[in-house]
Design an enzyme around this catalytic site. Sequence first.
Site, short mmCIF file in Angstrom:
data_model
loop_
_atom_site.label_atom_id
_atom_site.label_comp_id
_atom_site.label_asym_id
_atom_site.label_seq_id
_atom_site.Cartn_x
_atom_site.Cartn_y
_atom_site.Cartn_z
N GLY A 80 -18.92 -46.30 -3.49
CA GLY A 80 -18.23 -45.09 -2.43
C GLY A 80 -19.35 -44.26 -2.47
O GLY A 80 -19.63 -43.58 -3.16
N GLY B 72 -20.03 -41.47 -0.50
CA GLY B 72 -20.79 -40.02 0.09
C GLY B 72 -20.81 -39.14 -0.40
O GLY B 72 -21.35 -39.65 -0.88
N GLU C 101 -12.94 -28.36 15.84
CA GLU C 101 -14.01 -28.29 16.78
C GLU C 101 -14.73 -29.84 17.37
O GLU C 101 -14.98 -29.48 18.34
CB GLU C 101 -14.68 -28.78 15.51
CG GLU C 101 -14.41 -27.83 14.40
CD GLU C 101 -15.43 -28.04 12.45
OE1 GLU C 101 -16.03 -29.25 12.53
OE2 GLU C 101 -16.99 -26.75 12.13
N ASP D 292 -12.04 -37.59 -2.07
CA ASP D 292 -11.61 -37.47 -0.59
C ASP D 292 -10.58 -38.11 -1.35
O ASP D 292 -9.19 -38.24 -0.67
CB ASP D 292 -11.51 -37.74 0.44
CG ASP D 292 -11.81 -36.58 1.44
OD1 ASP D 292 -12.05 -35.62 0.65
OD2 ASP D 292 -12.10 -36.70 2.65
C1 FAD Z 1 -14.50 -35.28 11.34
C2 FAD Z 1 -14.42 -34.30 9.62
C3 FAD Z 1 -15.00 -33.37 9.86
C4 FAD Z 1 -15.45 -32.60 8.78
N1 FAD Z 1 -15.50 -31.25 8.42
C5 FAD Z 1 -15.46 -31.20 7.35
C6 FAD Z 1 -16.48 -29.85 7.15
O1 FAD Z 1 -17.13 -28.93 7.96
N2 FAD Z 1 -16.75 -29.50 5.92
C7 FAD Z 1 -16.63 -29.85 4.60
O2 FAD Z 1 -16.30 -29.08 3.59
N3 FAD Z 1 -15.93 -30.64 4.57
C8 FAD Z 1 -15.34 -31.41 5.91
N4 FAD Z 1 -14.99 -32.88 5.97
C9 FAD Z 1 -14.79 -33.08 5.10
C10 FAD Z 1 -15.85 -34.30 4.44
O3 FAD Z 1 -16.90 -34.49 5.13
C11 FAD Z 1 -15.32 -35.09 3.17
O4 FAD Z 1 -14.20 -33.93 2.06
C12 FAD Z 1 -15.84 -35.49 1.94
O5 FAD Z 1 -16.90 -36.09 3.42
C13 FAD Z 1 -15.46 -35.77 1.43
O6 FAD Z 1 -16.30 -37.25 0.55
P1 FAD Z 1 -16.28 -38.33 -0.13
O7 FAD Z 1 -16.79 -38.35 -1.21
O8 FAD Z 1 -14.75 -38.23 -0.97
O9 FAD Z 1 -15.88 -39.22 0.62
P2 FAD Z 1 -16.10 -39.64 1.74
O10 FAD Z 1 -17.38 -39.00 2.74
O11 FAD Z 1 -15.23 -40.40 2.97
O12 FAD Z 1 -17.37 -41.57 1.22
C14 FAD Z 1 -17.11 -42.44 1.22
C15 FAD Z 1 -17.42 -43.40 1.28
O13 FAD Z 1 -17.07 -44.95 0.59
C16 FAD Z 1 -17.11 -45.68 1.37
N5 FAD Z 1 -16.55 -46.99 0.76
C17 FAD Z 1 -14.57 -47.17 1.77
N6 FAD Z 1 -14.45 -47.46 1.36
C18 FAD Z 1 -15.33 -48.36 1.06
C19 FAD Z 1 -15.01 -50.22 0.50
N7 FAD Z 1 -13.95 -50.21 0.37
N8 FAD Z 1 -16.43 -50.58 0.43
C20 FAD Z 1 -17.31 -49.72 0.07
N9 FAD Z 1 -17.77 -48.88 0.67
C21 FAD Z 1 -16.12 -47.72 0.69
C22 FAD Z 1 -17.58 -45.50 2.99
O14 FAD Z 1 -18.43 -45.90 3.54
C23 FAD Z 1 -18.03 -43.53 2.38
O15 FAD Z 1 -19.96 -43.76 2.94
C24 FAD Z 1 -14.46 -33.03 7.48
C25 FAD Z 1 -14.35 -34.35 7.43
C26 FAD Z 1 -14.01 -35.24 8.56
C27 FAD Z 1 -13.84 -36.54 8.44
#
Ligand code: FAD
Length: 414
Positions: A11, A13, A167, A297
């Site tokens: 992932g 993100g 938003e 997340d």
């Molecule tokens: C619409 C929206 C608005 C938001 N606004 C804010 C904000 O204003 N401020 C703030 O701080 N936070 C905000 N957030 C929250 C923030 O975006 C998340 O907390 C953050 O993105 C989490 O990061 P992460 O790296 O845990 O996961 P993610 O950013 O979700 O990344 C997960 C990654 O894993 C990959 N993945 C998933 N499953 C698989 C699989 N089976 N195989 C290969 N790859 C996979 C995905 O493609 C993705 O690239 C918002 C979230 C959303 C949805």
Amino acid sequence: METSFQVIVVGGGFAGVAAVKELGRKGVKVLLIDQHNYHQFQPLLYQVATAQIGVSEVTRTFRGLFQRYRSATVLTAKVASVDVAAHTVTTDQGDTFHADILVLAAGAEANYFNTPGAQENAYPLYSVTDAVRLGNAMVHTLDAAQRDSGGGGVHIVVVGGGPTGVETAGAIAENFKYVIPKYFSPELAANSSVHLVDMVPSVLTPFSDKSKAYATKRLQEAGVVLKMGSGVTDVRQDGVTFADGTSLPAQIIVWAGGLKAGAVVAASGLEQGRGGRIDVNPDLTAPGAPGVYVLGDAANMTDAHGVKLPQLGSCAQQAGKWAARNIHADLTGGTRAPFAYVDKGYMAMIGRGAAVAELGPKRIQMQGPLAFLAWLGVHVVLLSGNRQRISALVSWADDYLTHSRSHVVLGNPD
Ligand SMILES: Cc1cc2nc3c(=O)[nH]c(=O)nc-3n(C[C@H](O)[C@H](O)[C@H](O)COP(=O)(O)OP(=O)(O)OC[C@H]3O[C@@H](n4cnc5c(N)ncnc54)[C@H](O)[C@@H]3O)c2cc1C
């Protein structure tokens, strides 16, 4: 391609990218596996769906992001399963990779809480694909409504009064006010509506009463109709029903009603806590699974005082960097340290010149134009890539001054 690495990160993100960058800086041999070849900036997805900015402003290729880190490798593949005991990751193409340490940072997906019809009929907003799908649905529905001489308008219900719902509803209301009259017709705009609904009594639950009151007032002034205090019990193609027995007709239902850990984590066999996430140890490792970290997340993380952290980009980003340092300690015989989160607070955009921000651990409050400027500044800094930053700034300035949408082409969803 090699099949064995020091670290595999699942992932890319906020958490995964921060981890790979820090590991790359330290020369650790790391493989990032993501189903896309690009990082997506979730906080601005609602602006993609409402055509304020384009897809290329919220995405950046992993190979571009990591080009200077010689020890980092990228694989575009969907992970089908992970074996947390054997430290292997298997893709949906059947390829298996092994590492000394696994990092699960696969994020979250929509939680429909078993609401009948929600998964089939509502639009989630957690990926670029989701945003493009929703944007296309809005354009097609507006097209159809304009074609219909009945002129019944377009009715949209946004489920979930948290920051994402606020938003999104605010941006849709602005489109109805400023953009639809220009690109479609004033009559169509006047006959259209956007409702923001939630089972809790107010929008923006984690914010102060002052911020909630401000957001409520500004949303209503922008034309958003609020229905708070009654949960959605049924989602259909033509509307939603509430626990209080009332219903609302709608052509489009946006689901911003909650999150749960993504499928990879759910199928990992690790014990799941609230929201299907993994209750990680203070040092971000998974309990009972040596050499496995869960971040962002996908995890229920805590700060240095044991306080639960929200699902926010800043938490995920800081956790990624912190985990990388702990991993480096694992690999070099050092000692892991508990995650010390630097609390930056929360913010939410409501619309033109209107936002709420509660900054830092002391929650310094801002509402209105100052919060709007703070929101812009923070999001420009957080965006990945200078081209993306400049382009987003130009789009925002253009939008602010002219409400132009003609440069944003959504493309077709996957
Ligand atoms: C619409 C929206 C608005 C938001 N606004 C804010 C904000 O204003 N401020 C703030 O701080 N936070 C905000 N957030 C929250 C923030 O975006 C998340 O907390 C953050 O993105 C989490 O990061 P992460 O790296 O845990 O996961 P993610 O950013 O979700 O990344 C997960 C990654 O894993 C990959 N993945 C998933 N499953 C698989 C699989 N089976 N195989 C290969 N790859 C996979 C995905 O493609 C993705 O690239 C918002 C979230 C959303 C949805």
